[in-house]
Design an enzyme around this catalytic site. Structure first.
Site, PDB file in Angstrom:
ATOM      1  N   SER A  81      -8.713  -1.979  -1.647  1.00  0.00           N
ATOM      2  CA  SER A  81      -9.449  -0.714  -1.495  1.00  0.00           C
ATOM      3  C   SER A  81     -10.629  -0.641  -2.449  1.00  0.00           C
ATOM      4  CB  SER A  81      -8.531   0.485  -1.767  1.00  0.00           C
ATOM      5  OG  SER A  81      -7.650   0.647  -0.702  1.00  0.00           O
TER       6      SER A  81
ATOM      7  N   TYR B  59      -2.110   0.419   9.323  1.00  0.00           N
ATOM      8  CA  TYR B  59      -3.156  -0.509   9.751  1.00  0.00           C
ATOM      9  C   TYR B  59      -3.298  -0.507  11.269  1.00  0.00           C
ATOM     10  CZ  TYR B  59      -3.301  -2.726   5.151  1.00  0.00           C
ATOM     11  OH  TYR B  59      -3.475  -2.985   3.818  1.00  0.00           O
TER      12      TYR B  59
ATOM     13  N   GLN C 140      -1.349   2.615  -5.710  1.00  0.00           N
ATOM     14  CA  GLN C 140      -2.765   2.880  -5.385  1.00  0.00           C
ATOM     15  C   GLN C 140      -3.719   2.425  -6.490  1.00  0.00           C
ATOM     16  OE1 GLN C 140      -3.451   6.921  -4.150  1.00  0.00           O
ATOM     17  NE2 GLN C 140      -2.650   6.525  -2.108  1.00  0.00           N
TER      18      GLN C 140
ATOM     19  N   ASP D 145      -4.611  -1.238  -6.135  1.00  0.00           N
ATOM     20  CA  ASP D 145      -5.036  -1.663  -4.808  1.00  0.00           C
ATOM     21  C   ASP D 145      -6.466  -2.218  -4.854  1.00  0.00           C
ATOM     22  OD1 ASP D 145      -5.721  -1.940  -2.172  1.00  0.00           O
ATOM     23  OD2 ASP D 145      -5.136   0.082  -1.564  1.00  0.00           O
TER      24      ASP D 145
ATOM     25  N   ARG E 105       0.849  -1.204   0.000  1.00  0.00           N
ATOM     26  CA  ARG E 105       0.000   0.000   0.000  1.00  0.00           C
ATOM     27  C   ARG E 105       0.877   1.245   0.000  1.00  0.00           C
ATOM     28  NH1 ARG E 105      -5.518  -1.335   3.201  1.00  0.00           N
ATOM     29  NH2 ARG E 105      -6.701  -1.425   1.281  1.00  0.00           N
TER      30      ARG E 105
END
Ligand code: NAD
Length: 401
Positions: free
Chosen positions: A130, A224, A124, A127, A119
């Protein structure tokens, strides 16, 4: 250079790894795109649309492909039909799919897991956690609104005032923030809690109230959350209980990477909720945030209906497939060497790139993802250096001299 799009075979999987509108991105890179018949059917995408976009339909697409893309990992029978050295790109939850990982290793497949894409900002656009969490979070709020037999928004009418629904969201990552945003758009009053310090500001930016339990925050690595101790979990449950008792709807989305979902809400807490209340547990497939919830089912606890999530992104297969396919195209582009004067285009993942090495699970008959290798093959045995016996140099005595 051939890329195959596998038809999904697992129960309930309605997504597809490539949509017709993105076929052209891969053909432009130099790929022949072959799609298994009916691959897009559950996402309402016909074989004709793939053909119209430049793909071929081929029931044997995977057998001579350089690369196979799918949403779920291929099953064992299909892995054994691949050529040695073929690459696969899919979701591959290694903790729960160890038998598949062993087969991929033994068949000499280079497997990449979309969950393991690091990440970092450069990744991005690849990802998929997500992109799919966005779909699941939206869907969770819609499910809560559908189950709750009352208005979400405030209604002030000549016939009287109907107060807005009170919604509590636990876990404010990608899915939780989308659930908050969707419930807010529908007019509910939303309160939310997350263990990460940064989450409070993100919750407020969505127009919700950030619940402050005055507990220590739990940041892990990579942005996280960390796992809670049992004592911290018990204190959190006690402090959250009155918020949950007062809610018409509860949506839980809390997760800790690589672990079972934390148990945030006991049956006693749900039993305190009012008549007609609803609970949506998005974390159900990894153990659930709510005691007693069942994946893919609606159960009754006290006076509440408790909806357990099971592959929730697949419940909106069109948009979920489109977002996932874009993630796939972006990662395949990264792994493709474009044609030049000296050499043709090729699928050539560069293992010095952290996105490539970070997402690789198996390569060249080895499990290359450290934690998975250790879980399956045990800790690496480091051979101690051989013991070299000291050589005794004879000491000359006076007599010898
Ligand atoms: P996730 O799915 O792993 O977890 C969901 C949420 O549950 C997280 O916000 C977590 O803090 C929360 N949670 C865990 N234990 C909890 C508990 N006991 N009580 C309440 N909440 C708890 O997380 P995610 O949605 O994938 O994202 C987590 C973080 O990563 C966010 O900060 C997000 O912005 C960030 N992120 C970064 C990138 C990037 O840099 N490319 C991409 C996506 C997400």
């Amino acid at each position: 250079m051939k890329i195959a799009v596998a038809a999904e075979t697992r129960d309930g999987e309605a997504r597809v790894a490539l949509v017709p509108e993105l076929v052209g991105k891969l053909t432009a890179l130099g790929y022949d795109v072959a799609v298994e018949p009916g691959a897009g059917m559950h996402a309402l995408l016909s074989d004709d649309e793939y053909v119209g976009a430049g793909a071929t339909i081929d029931a044997e697409a995977i057998t001579d492909a350089d690369l196979v893309v799918s949403v779920q990992p291929l099953d064992v029978d299909r892995i054994r039909r691949l050529r040695r050295g073929t690459a696969t790109v899919s979701f591959l939850p290694t903790t729960f799919e160890q038998a598949v990982v062993v087969d991929l290793r033994d068949c000499g497949i280079t497997a990449f897991a979309m969950e393991l894409v690091p990440r970092i900002s450069r990744a991005q656009s690849m990802d998929a956690l997500s992109s799919q969490a966005l779909v699941a979070g939206y869907r969770s709020a819609i499910v809560a609104a559908g189950l709750l037999r009352r208005f979400f928004p405030l209604n002030m009418t000549a016939a009287g005032t109907v107060p807005p629904a009170q919604i509590v969201v636990l876990g404010a990552g990608v899915a939780g923030l989308q659930a908050i945003a969707t419930a807010k758009r529908l007019g509910a009053v939303v309160k939310a809690y997350d263990v990460r310090a940064a989450a409070a500001e993100e919750i407020r930016s969505m127009g919700a109230v950030a619940i402050d339990l005055e507990l220590e925050t739990l940041e892990g690595t990579g942005g996280y959350a960390r796992e809670m101790t049992e004592d911290r979990a018990a204190r959190q449950r006690d402090l959250l209980a009155p918020y949950i008792a007062a809610a018409d709807g509860l949506i839980t989305t809390a997760a800790v990477p690589g672990r079972q979902a934390p148990m945030l809400v006991t049956t006693e807490m749900v039993e305190q909720m009012g008549a007609g209340s609803v609970v949506v547990d998005l974390a159900d497939e990894t153990g659930g945030n709510v005691e007693g919830s069942q994946p893919g089912q609606v159960v009754r606890i006290g006076r509440a209906q408790v909806w357990g999530g099971a592959n929730v992104p697949a419940q909106m297969p069109g948009p979920a497939s489109k977002l996932y396919a874009q993630n796939i195209v972006n990662i395949v582009t990264l792994m493709t060497r474009t044609a030049s004067e000296d050499q043709p285009a090729a699928f050539a993942p560069d293992f010095d790139d952290e996105i490539v090495s970070g997402s690789a699970v198996t390569h060249d008959h080895r499990i290359v993802h450290g934690p998975t290798r250790e879980a399956i093959e045990g800790p690496e045995v480091v051979e101690p250096p051989p013991v070299v016996e000291p050589v005794e140099t004879p000491v000359e005595t006076e007599e010898q001299q």
